[in-house]
Design an enzyme around this catalytic site. Structure first.
Site, PDB file in Angstrom:
ATOM      1  N   SER A 131      29.297  41.173  27.980  1.00  0.00           N
ATOM      2  CA  SER A 131      29.246  39.873  28.639  1.00  0.00           C
ATOM      3  C   SER A 131      28.203  39.879  29.753  1.00  0.00           C
ATOM      4  O   SER A 131      28.004  40.898  30.432  1.00  0.00           O
ATOM      5  CB  SER A 131      30.622  39.548  29.231  1.00  0.00           C
TER       6      SER A 131
ATOM      7  N   CYS B 279      30.294  35.132  41.592  1.00  0.00           N
ATOM      8  CA  CYS B 279      30.857  33.921  40.989  1.00  0.00           C
ATOM      9  C   CYS B 279      32.073  33.482  41.796  1.00  0.00           C
ATOM     10  O   CYS B 279      32.961  34.292  42.086  1.00  0.00           O
ATOM     11  CB  CYS B 279      31.217  34.180  39.533  1.00  0.00           C
TER      12      CYS B 279
ATOM     13  N   LEU C 288      29.231  30.896  31.000  1.00  0.00           N
ATOM     14  CA  LEU C 288      28.512  29.634  31.244  1.00  0.00           C
ATOM     15  C   LEU C 288      29.193  28.832  32.347  1.00  0.00           C
ATOM     16  O   LEU C 288      28.614  28.596  33.404  1.00  0.00           O
ATOM     17  CB  LEU C 288      28.462  28.838  29.931  1.00  0.00           C
TER      18      LEU C 288
ATOM     19  N   GLU D 143      28.669  43.261  36.577  1.00  0.00           N
ATOM     20  CA  GLU D 143      27.781  42.565  35.647  1.00  0.00           C
ATOM     21  C   GLU D 143      27.113  43.630  34.767  1.00  0.00           C
ATOM     22  O   GLU D 143      26.287  44.413  35.244  1.00  0.00           O
ATOM     23  CB  GLU D 143      26.719  41.772  36.422  1.00  0.00           C
TER      24      GLU D 143
ATOM     25  N   CYS E 262      41.736  37.430  32.713  1.00  0.00           N
ATOM     26  CA  CYS E 262      40.312  37.187  32.952  1.00  0.00           C
ATOM     27  C   CYS E 262      40.090  36.613  34.352  1.00  0.00           C
ATOM     28  O   CYS E 262      40.733  35.655  34.761  1.00  0.00           O
ATOM     29  CB  CYS E 262      39.801  36.211  31.895  1.00  0.00           C
TER      30      CYS E 262
ATOM     31  N   GLU F 163      39.122  49.011  37.600  1.00  0.00           N
ATOM     32  CA  GLU F 163      40.225  48.662  36.717  1.00  0.00           C
ATOM     33  C   GLU F 163      39.732  48.392  35.304  1.00  0.00           C
ATOM     34  O   GLU F 163      38.578  48.017  35.089  1.00  0.00           O
ATOM     35  CB  GLU F 163      40.961  47.417  37.250  1.00  0.00           C
TER      36      GLU F 163
ATOM     37  N   ASN G 105      42.921  31.655  35.550  1.00  0.00           N
ATOM     38  CA  ASN G 105      44.025  32.470  36.057  1.00  0.00           C
ATOM     39  C   ASN G 105      43.978  32.471  37.577  1.00  0.00           C
ATOM     40  O   ASN G 105      43.077  33.060  38.177  1.00  0.00           O
ATOM     41  CB  ASN G 105      43.918  33.894  35.503  1.00  0.00           C
TER      42      ASN G 105
ATOM     43  N   CYS H 108      30.752  43.970  42.457  1.00  0.00           N
ATOM     44  CA  CYS H 108      29.833  43.108  41.699  1.00  0.00           C
ATOM     45  C   CYS H 108      29.039  42.247  42.673  1.00  0.00           C
ATOM     46  O   CYS H 108      29.613  41.660  43.599  1.00  0.00           O
ATOM     47  CB  CYS H 108      30.607  42.228  40.730  1.00  0.00           C
TER      48      CYS H 108
END
Length: 340
Positions: free
Chosen positions: A188, A113, A212, A157, A330, A89, A287, A109
């Site tokens: 990023s 996270c 971070l 990433e 995001c 996407e 979100n 990914c």
């Protein structure tokens, strides 16, 4: 057969010379591809029939397809189908300063996270340079306008696909091509320390954003597995080296999670961590998704967190929100076609 958009100027030059062409034809070919946006090599008027035949035999002009487009206020979300039937996407955002595309760099990914939808699907493979370039071309074609800004913050990433990212930047920055200014390109990373050091020597003045999300090691390790590999000290040593070499301002992305990393002490930890650096903090209201347990920080807490940073001399902004109604904001991107 590979995508022609995998090739940078040097590779196009080599191809032309190896097929009885001239040096100048490489730049002309770039113009045909990115300025005139041809859909067939036969549309080129200043190359020989033999050269056009060779190009047709050796390269594809489109390997990525638009599967679906969802539209909301000032945003479009694209589901792209790749040649091997994988899906990714990208999100187009309409700003007053131009059009910005948030593109993906990988299928899936591996960073994992905890708050991110993209990390729910393990990495399948890196995207090729051409597959990233084509996201820009297809979004631009769909909306009928030029893409002026690119952020590599979609699925994946970027620094785990480092070589292809750097090559993509060279291609889209080319003055005969898409001519997207280096300072209008942002990459990023969640904190791959060796690649941050390498990127400091990349000869393009692109922006670096660092995810971070916590200012102490214990909490960051709970949220981001990469923190178990590279401590905050290691990360910030690399970032200080980056700043010394590039003299370019950093941005830190900080997603605010209710009761997790949005307390006053978290804000003060962040102040102590970044104070004195040529950097700013981009606060991102979380979100929410249906699959993850985290909740969005309360509006009053977001304001309090912002005020603490501001009063302590930290450059800080609260990110404008885009696409929440179509799961394009995001942290919400994922390969929905895969049923995740």
């Amino acid at each position: 057969m590979q995508s022609i958009y995998n090739l940078d100027e040097e590779e196009l030059l080599e191809y032309c010379l190896n097929h009885n062409g001239k040096k100048y034809q490489a730049k002309e070919l770039i113009s045909w591809l990115y300025d005139k946006k041809i859909t067939s090599f036969d549309q080129i008027t200043n190359l020989s029939k033999e050269m056009k035949k060779n190009l047709t035999q050796d390269f594809c002009l489109q390997t990525v397809e638009v599967s679906t487009v969802e539209r909301s206020k000032d945003v479009c979300k694209y589901l792209f189908k790749l040649p091997d039937h994988q899906y990714i996407e990208a999100v187009l955002m309409i700003h007053d300063y131009g059009l910005s595309l948030c593109l993906s760099s990988q299928v899936g990914c591996n960073m994992g996270c905890k708050f991110c939808e993209s990390g729910r699907r393990k990495k399948v493979r890196n995207l090729t340079t051409g597959e990233m370039v084509e996201q820009i071309l297809l979004a631009s074609k769909d909306i009928g306008k030029r893409i002026s800004h690119v952020v590599v913050m979609g699925i994946g990433e970027p620094f785990d696909n480092y070589d292809n990212i750097c090559k993509m930047i060279k291609i889209i920055n080319h003055d005969k091509g898409l001519n997207i200014g280096a300072r209008h390109i942002t990459v990023s990373t969640c904190g791959l320390v060796p690649k941050i050091k390498e990127f400091a020597r990349f000869p393009y003045q692109v922006n670096l954003a660092v995810s971070l999300h916590a200012a102490d090691d214990k909490l960051r390790e709970e949220l981001m597995p990469i923190a178990k590999v590279y401590s905050l000290k290691e990360l910030f040593d690399a970032l200080k080296e980056y700043l010394k070499i590039t003299n370019r301002r950093l941005s830190f992305e900080y997603i605010l999670l209710d009761g997790v990393n949005d307390r006053e002490q978290d804000a003060m930890n962040l102040v102590h961590l970044v104070k004195g650096m040529n950097a700013y903090i981009n606060l991102i209201p979380y979100n929410e998704t249906t699959h993850l347990q985290f909740k969005r920080s309360k509006t009053i807490q977001i304001a309090r967190f912002y005020d603490i940073l501001k009063k302590n001399g930290i450059c800080v902004t609260i990110r404008r929100e885009f696409g929440g109604k179509i799961s394009a904001a995001c942290g919400q991107l994922r390969s929905q076609k895969e049923g995740l």
